[in-house]
Write a protein that holds these residues in place. Structure first.
Motif, PDB file in Angstrom:
ATOM      1  N   GLU A 151      41.365  38.508  44.479  1.00 43.00           N
ATOM      2  CA  GLU A 151      42.367  38.660  45.535  1.00 43.00           C
ATOM      3  C   GLU A 151      41.697  39.382  46.698  1.00 43.00           C
ATOM      4  OE1 GLU A 151      46.664  38.921  43.170  1.00 43.00           O
ATOM      5  OE2 GLU A 151      45.876  40.685  44.216  1.00 43.00           O
ATOM      6  N   GLY A 152      41.391  38.638  47.751  1.00 45.07           N
ATOM      7  CA  GLY A 152      40.634  39.227  48.841  1.00 45.07           C
ATOM      8  C   GLY A 152      39.270  39.659  48.330  1.00 45.07           C
ATOM      9  N   ASP A 153      38.928  40.939  48.545  1.00 49.12           N
ATOM     10  CA  ASP A 153      37.651  41.465  48.053  1.00 49.12           C
ATOM     11  C   ASP A 153      37.751  41.984  46.628  1.00 49.12           C
ATOM     12  OD1 ASP A 153      36.327  40.900  50.412  1.00 49.12           O
ATOM     13  OD2 ASP A 153      36.701  42.885  51.290  1.00 49.12           O
ATOM     14  N   ASP A 154      38.946  42.024  46.065  1.00 54.57           N
ATOM     15  CA  ASP A 154      39.136  42.588  44.726  1.00 54.57           C
ATOM     16  C   ASP A 154      38.885  41.542  43.642  1.00 54.57           C
ATOM     17  OD1 ASP A 154      39.874  44.838  46.059  1.00 54.57           O
ATOM     18  OD2 ASP A 154      41.989  44.775  45.499  1.00 54.57           O
ATOM     19  N   ILE A 155      38.390  42.026  42.510  1.00 52.83           N
ATOM     20  CA  ILE A 155      38.200  41.170  41.336  1.00 52.83           C
ATOM     21  C   ILE A 155      39.160  41.650  40.251  1.00 52.83           C
ATOM     22  CG2 ILE A 155      36.565  40.295  39.639  1.00 52.83           C
ATOM     23  CD1 ILE A 155      34.309  41.096  41.516  1.00 52.83           C
ATOM     24  N   ARG A 161      41.815  43.824  24.895  1.00 52.04           N
ATOM     25  CA  ARG A 161      42.623  44.455  23.844  1.00 52.04           C
ATOM     26  C   ARG A 161      44.099  44.163  24.049  1.00 52.04           C
ATOM     27  NH1 ARG A 161      41.723  50.568  21.565  1.00 52.04           N
ATOM     28  NH2 ARG A 161      43.536  50.691  20.199  1.00 52.04           N
ATOM     29  N   ASP A 162      44.533  44.139  25.297  1.00 53.08           N
ATOM     30  CA  ASP A 162      45.927  43.847  25.630  1.00 53.08           C
ATOM     31  C   ASP A 162      45.923  43.017  26.904  1.00 53.08           C
ATOM     32  OD1 ASP A 162      48.551  43.736  26.417  1.00 53.08           O
ATOM     33  OD2 ASP A 162      48.991  45.831  25.970  1.00 53.08           O
ATOM     34  N   ARG A 163      46.156  41.723  26.750  1.00 52.76           N
ATOM     35  CA  ARG A 163      45.974  40.807  27.879  1.00 52.76           C
ATOM     36  C   ARG A 163      47.112  40.845  28.887  1.00 52.76           C
ATOM     37  NH1 ARG A 163      42.516  35.749  25.307  1.00 52.76           N
ATOM     38  NH2 ARG A 163      41.152  37.088  24.040  1.00 52.76           N
ATOM     39  N   ASP A 164      48.108  41.707  28.638  1.00 55.95           N
ATOM     40  CA  ASP A 164      49.142  41.928  29.643  1.00 55.95           C
ATOM     41  C   ASP A 164      48.703  42.959  30.682  1.00 55.95           C
ATOM     42  OD1 ASP A 164      50.950  40.117  28.545  1.00 55.95           O
ATOM     43  OD2 ASP A 164      51.752  41.604  27.162  1.00 55.95           O
ATOM     44  N   ILE A 165      47.606  43.648  30.404  1.00 57.93           N
ATOM     45  CA  ILE A 165      47.132  44.710  31.292  1.00 57.93           C
ATOM     46  C   ILE A 165      46.128  44.135  32.287  1.00 57.93           C
ATOM     47  CG2 ILE A 165      45.848  46.870  31.420  1.00 57.93           C
ATOM     48  CD1 ILE A 165      46.999  47.581  28.685  1.00 57.93           C
ATOM     49  N   ILE A 166      46.426  44.277  33.577  1.00 61.26           N
ATOM     50  CA  ILE A 166      45.548  43.812  34.643  1.00 61.26           C
ATOM     51  C   ILE A 166      44.685  44.984  35.115  1.00 61.26           C
ATOM     52  CG2 ILE A 166      45.415  42.744  36.919  1.00 61.26           C
ATOM     53  CD1 ILE A 166      46.602  40.935  34.778  1.00 61.26           C
ATOM     54  N   ILE A 167      43.385  44.752  35.239  1.00 59.34           N
ATOM     55  CA  ILE A 167      42.448  45.771  35.694  1.00 59.34           C
ATOM     56  C   ILE A 167      41.829  45.276  36.994  1.00 59.34           C
ATOM     57  CG2 ILE A 167      40.354  47.058  35.121  1.00 59.34           C
ATOM     58  CD1 ILE A 167      41.286  46.061  32.106  1.00 59.34           C
ATOM     59  N   ARG A 168      42.076  46.007  38.068  1.00 63.53           N
ATOM     60  CA  ARG A 168      41.650  45.583  39.399  1.00 63.53           C
ATOM     61  C   ARG A 168      40.398  46.354  39.820  1.00 63.53           C
ATOM     62  NH1 ARG A 168      44.105  43.304  44.027  1.00 63.53           N
ATOM     63  NH2 ARG A 168      46.054  43.102  42.823  1.00 63.53           N
ATOM     64  N   PHE A 169      39.322  45.624  40.076  1.00 63.98           N
ATOM     65  CA  PHE A 169      38.100  46.205  40.625  1.00 63.98           C
ATOM     66  C   PHE A 169      38.180  46.110  42.144  1.00 63.98           C
ATOM     67  CE2 PHE A 169      34.589  45.955  37.152  1.00 63.98           C
ATOM     68  CZ  PHE A 169      35.483  46.413  36.194  1.00 63.98           C
ATOM     69  N   SER A 170      38.120  47.274  42.813  1.00 62.00           N
ATOM     70  CA  SER A 170      38.073  47.323  44.277  1.00 62.00           C
ATOM     71  C   SER A 170      36.736  47.917  44.702  1.00 62.00           C
ATOM     72  CB  SER A 170      39.219  48.177  44.832  1.00 62.00           C
ATOM     73  OG  SER A 170      40.473  47.650  44.439  1.00 62.00           O
ATOM     74  N   LYS A 171      36.281  47.542  45.875  1.00 65.13           N
ATOM     75  CA  LYS A 171      34.982  48.029  46.322  1.00 65.13           C
ATOM     76  C   LYS A 171      35.017  49.543  46.529  1.00 65.13           C
ATOM     77  CE  LYS A 171      33.112  43.812  48.361  1.00 65.13           C
ATOM     78  NZ  LYS A 171      32.581  43.156  49.574  1.00 65.13           N
ATOM     79  N   ALA A 172      34.020  50.212  45.975  1.00 69.30           N
ATOM     80  CA  ALA A 172      33.909  51.674  46.113  1.00 69.30           C
ATOM     81  C   ALA A 172      33.163  52.013  47.397  1.00 69.30           C
ATOM     82  CB  ALA A 172      33.192  52.262  44.908  1.00 69.30           C
TER      83      ALA A 172
END
Length: 457
Positions: A151-155, A161-172
């Motif tokens: 999504e945009g620059d985010d991955i 372990r729990d596929r309902d949990i979304i983990i968003r990587f944003s640029k540091a």
């Protein structure tokens, strides 16, 4: 009827021409993609590796592992090669000078796996748990993330372990690597927990549509989880409990709080007022201390307890390790114990009681102490009055009837001053001691930093 004659030679020639025409047509299935599945997978893996290594200062994410009982944990990742990564975190024991390995492979989808140990694995270690209730479960984290989308620059990933949990990587940013995790830890350890020098009454106030609703707030620092339950009897939502992830400016919560279709998830810390505020579209939520009570405490019928338990023992003198007294009271009590021993030739306090609270003229404080291995006790008789403040909370004022003049009085005097203070006490019911006994807190009206836990019998 006219007969149609068919020339056999003409029929054979026509059939041959049809067969030759059919052989010229390409009836193979049409490819939906330009590449084969294997090539597409290899491209996806290569693209993800390129993206992860392409951020100049790496990536940051806040990972809520189970927001029904745990909070969020912030990580920084710098993917320095096709296989090596450096990490930092506001959780566990990170070492930014160490590298560990990662891999991107195909499972049910393209998967990022941290293959050798680093701080992320402390979040998934079942032997690393915040308290005994989560023994064998740990912090419920994962070190395998399933690639979801960008999504945009985010991955975006999903926890394996729990596929309902979304983990968003944003640029540091470069600054994140110098201060983010340390500032988060300061907020977590200093500002979010209750300040022991401030009032034991710390609540959440919800303001929406001209109505104010009050909630109690209890924060478990080890879990990073807040239990938020309604104090106001007319609350539309009785439970707002949430996981907390610290930030340099305050904290974010999960699940987000939704009030009348307004979503609030970030609280900003106000240093001057020592409070946290979330405000969106006219809905405001404030976490703050209350020196004066504007709400009703959980009721305990002091002196008229329905189970007939009208005697009390100071909890600390029996089970100090599970004592829920405030830190300020515990410090006071320890100082008084030391004072008693110092002024009474090494004698030590063992127990403190309040007896006969159902009577108006035979109540007394009893202090027991040891002297040369033998137990002694001193009694201090009192009466008490009951008044009520504007909110409806009862105030109990204990008054010593006839001061006991004894050589031990100087040692006991700090406790007597605490109990026989002019302001009186608020009394609130706390957790049950067992099926037949209550625990209760008494809080001086003039010093709400002091809560002393007792149990009745």
């Amino acid at each position: 009827m006219k007969k149609i004659k068919i020339n056999t030679c003409q029929l054979i020639v026509a059939l041959c021409l049809f067969v030759l025409s059919s052989c010229d047509e390409n009836n193979d299935p049409e490819l939906l993609f330009e590449d084969t599945p294997t090539v597409r997978i290899e491209k996806s893996i290569a693209e993800l590796k390129t993206a992860l290594q392409g951020s100049e200062n790496g990536w940051k994410t806040t990972y809520f592992t189970d927001d029904s009982e745990l909070g969020g944990f912030t990580f920084l990742f710098d993917f320095i090669s096709d296989s090596e990564v450096i990490m930092d975190s506001d959780f566990g024991t990170p070492d930014v000078s160490a590298t560990s390995l990662y891999d991107i492979t195909l499972g049910s989808t393209v998967k990022l796996t941290f293959t050798t140990k680093n701080v992320i694995h402390q979040l998934s270690d079942s032997n690393n748990f915040p308290d005994d209730d989560l023994r064998g479960q740990g912090y419920k984290g994962s070190f395998e993330f399933l690639y979801f989308k960008t999504e945009g620059d985010d991955i975006l990933f999903k926890s394996n372990r729990d596929r309902d949990i979304i983990i968003r990587f944003s640029k540091a940013s470069k600054e994140d690597w110098t201060s983010l995790t340390s500032l988060n830890k300061t907020m977590l350890e200093t500002n979010i927990p209750k300040n022991p020098l401030k009032s034991v009454f710390r609540n959440i106030t919800l303001e929406s549509g001209g109505k104010t609703t009050l909630y109690g707030f209890s924060f478990n620092e080890a879990r990073r989880f807040a239990t938020v339950t309604a104090i106001s009897k007319d609350a539309v939502k009785t439970d707002l409990s949430f996981g907390i992830a610290p930030k340099p400016t305050g904290f974010v919560v999960s699940p987000a709080i939704e009030i009348e279709n307004v979503v609030l998830e970030e609280f900003i810390y106000n240093l001057d007022d020592d409070e946290f505020v979330a405000e969106v579209d006219g809905v405001k939520i404030t976490l703050s201390y209350a020196d004066e009570l504007s709400f009703l405490l959980p009721f305990y019928d002091f002196g008229n307890e329905s189970r007939g338990n009208n005697n009390m023992r100071l909890y600390r003198t029996n089970l100090p390790n599970s004592d829920l007294s405030s830190e300020n009271f515990i410090n006071f009590y320890k100082e008084w114990e030391a004072h008693f021993t110092a002024t009474q030739s090494g004698r030590t306090v063992t127990r403190v009681y309040l007896y006969n609270l159902e009577t108006v003229d035979n109540s007394f404080v009893q202090v027991r102490y040891l002297s040369s291995g033998r137990s002694f006790s001193l009694n201090f008789k009192f009466t008490y009055t009951v008044t009520e403040n504007a909110t409806g909370n009862k105030i109990y004022k204990l008054t010593e009837t006839v001061p006991v003049n004894t050589t031990r009085r100087a040692g006991i005097l700090p406790l007597l001053d605490f109990l026989f203070r002019d302001s009186g006490f608020y009394v609130q019911k706390m957790v049950d001691f067992n099926a037949n006994q209550n625990t209760l807190g008494i809080i001086p009206v003039d010093d709400t930093t002091m809560l002393a836990q007792w149990y009745d019998f």
